[in-house]
Design a protein around this motif. Sequence first.
Motif, PDB file in Angstrom:
ATOM      1  N   HIS A   4       0.864  -1.182   0.000  1.00 66.72           N
ATOM      2  CA  HIS A   4       0.000   0.000   0.000  1.00 66.72           C
ATOM      3  C   HIS A   4       0.899   1.230   0.000  1.00 66.72           C
ATOM      4  CE1 HIS A   4       0.838   0.602   4.281  1.00 66.72           C
ATOM      5  NE2 HIS A   4       0.625  -0.706   4.423  1.00 66.72           N
TER       6      HIS A   4
ATOM      7  N   TYR B   5       1.304   9.262  -4.989  1.00 68.19           N
ATOM      8  CA  TYR B   5       0.093   8.889  -5.727  1.00 68.19           C
ATOM      9  C   TYR B   5       0.115   9.388  -7.155  1.00 68.19           C
ATOM     10  CZ  TYR B   5      -1.625   6.480  -1.729  1.00 68.19           C
ATOM     11  OH  TYR B   5      -1.749   5.575  -0.709  1.00 68.19           O
TER      12      TYR B   5
ATOM     13  N   LEU C 273      -3.470  -2.282  -9.622  1.00 64.00           N
ATOM     14  CA  LEU C 273      -4.116  -2.402  -8.320  1.00 64.00           C
ATOM     15  C   LEU C 273      -4.245  -3.887  -8.006  1.00 64.00           C
ATOM     16  CD1 LEU C 273      -5.525  -0.921  -5.967  1.00 64.00           C
ATOM     17  CD2 LEU C 273      -7.646  -1.156  -7.260  1.00 64.00           C
TER      18      LEU C 273
ATOM     19  N   ARG D 204      -5.346  -5.090  -4.697  1.00 62.17           N
ATOM     20  CA  ARG D 204      -6.546  -5.251  -3.878  1.00 62.17           C
ATOM     21  C   ARG D 204      -6.756  -3.990  -3.050  1.00 62.17           C
ATOM     22  NH1 ARG D 204      -2.366  -7.718  -1.332  1.00 62.17           N
ATOM     23  NH2 ARG D 204      -2.125  -7.432   0.924  1.00 62.17           N
ATOM     24  N   GLU D 205      -7.924  -3.905  -2.461  1.00 65.75           N
ATOM     25  CA  GLU D 205      -8.237  -2.828  -1.533  1.00 65.75           C
ATOM     26  C   GLU D 205      -8.690  -3.454  -0.232  1.00 65.75           C
ATOM     27  OE1 GLU D 205      -9.712   0.738  -4.458  1.00 65.75           O
ATOM     28  OE2 GLU D 205     -11.217  -0.701  -3.804  1.00 65.75           O
ATOM     29  N   GLU D 206      -8.201  -2.904   0.874  1.00 66.29           N
ATOM     30  CA  GLU D 206      -8.571  -3.407   2.192  1.00 66.29           C
ATOM     31  C   GLU D 206      -8.944  -2.240   3.086  1.00 66.29           C
ATOM     32  OE1 GLU D 206      -5.294  -5.574   3.862  1.00 66.29           O
ATOM     33  OE2 GLU D 206      -5.473  -7.221   2.433  1.00 66.29           O
TER      34      GLU D 206
ATOM     35  N   ARG E  56     -10.334   3.313   6.919  1.00 67.29           N
ATOM     36  CA  ARG E  56      -9.840   3.900   5.672  1.00 67.29           C
ATOM     37  C   ARG E  56      -9.513   2.789   4.694  1.00 67.29           C
ATOM     38  NH1 ARG E  56      -5.661   8.629   6.633  1.00 67.29           N
ATOM     39  NH2 ARG E  56      -6.209   8.876   4.456  1.00 67.29           N
ATOM     40  N   LEU E  57      -9.664   3.105   3.432  1.00 63.96           N
ATOM     41  CA  LEU E  57      -9.393   2.121   2.390  1.00 63.96           C
ATOM     42  C   LEU E  57      -7.918   2.178   1.993  1.00 63.96           C
ATOM     43  CD1 LEU E  57     -10.971   0.054   0.747  1.00 63.96           C
ATOM     44  CD2 LEU E  57     -11.232   1.792  -1.024  1.00 63.96           C
ATOM     45  N   ARG E  58      -7.251   1.038   2.071  1.00 59.94           N
ATOM     46  CA  ARG E  58      -5.865   0.937   1.621  1.00 59.94           C
ATOM     47  C   ARG E  58      -5.852   0.255   0.269  1.00 59.94           C
ATOM     48  NH1 ARG E  58      -1.997  -1.210   6.531  1.00 59.94           N
ATOM     49  NH2 ARG E  58      -1.731   0.824   7.523  1.00 59.94           N
ATOM     50  N   ARG E  59      -5.162   0.867  -0.678  1.00 66.93           N
ATOM     51  CA  ARG E  59      -4.991   0.258  -1.994  1.00 66.93           C
ATOM     52  C   ARG E  59      -3.602  -0.354  -2.051  1.00 66.93           C
ATOM     53  NH1 ARG E  59      -7.800   5.168  -4.188  1.00 66.93           N
ATOM     54  NH2 ARG E  59      -9.872   4.365  -4.676  1.00 66.93           N
ATOM     55  N   TYR E  60      -3.553  -1.609  -2.427  1.00 65.35           N
ATOM     56  CA  TYR E  60      -2.295  -2.321  -2.593  1.00 65.35           C
ATOM     57  C   TYR E  60      -1.990  -2.425  -4.083  1.00 65.35           C
ATOM     58  CZ  TYR E  60      -2.300  -3.758   2.285  1.00 65.35           C
ATOM     59  OH  TYR E  60      -2.265  -3.766   3.657  1.00 65.35           O
ATOM     60  N   TYR E  61      -0.737  -2.132  -4.431  1.00 60.56           N
ATOM     61  CA  TYR E  61      -0.309  -2.173  -5.823  1.00 60.56           C
ATOM     62  C   TYR E  61       0.707  -3.284  -6.012  1.00 60.56           C
ATOM     63  CZ  TYR E  61      -2.491   2.391  -6.028  1.00 60.56           C
ATOM     64  OH  TYR E  61      -3.409   3.408  -5.970  1.00 60.56           O
TER      65      TYR E  61
END
Length: 111
Positions: free
Chosen positions: A18, A42, A56, A58-60, A65-70
């Motif tokens: 993230h 970003y 992307l 996943r998002e967790e 808060r939403l964490r975006r993993y790349y």
Amino acid sequence: MTSAVFYVLTALTDEPRHGYGIVQETEALSEGQVQLRIGTLYGVLDRLAADGLIALDREEAHQGRLRRYYRLTGGGETALAAEARRMASGARIAARRIEARRTEARTPPAC
């Protein structure tokens, strides 16, 4: 490829991360030479995603808060490998020239 992009891609070689994780890993890998601010990160991530070098993963949700993993894509790995080869080649050229200069400095002038 900028140093920031190089280290962001390198940070994603072993696992998806993230944003804050990328910032930390980038700073560690560069030994503090690259210190990304979240806002700058970003922008870099958006460009890399648009170029197909990262995606992307996943998002967790984390603490509301939403964490975006790349993750690194195949194209990203190819681009990173090409840049690493280019940098290594440049370093070899520089090292040879430095050594040649030092050798010339040690060689006494011909009489």
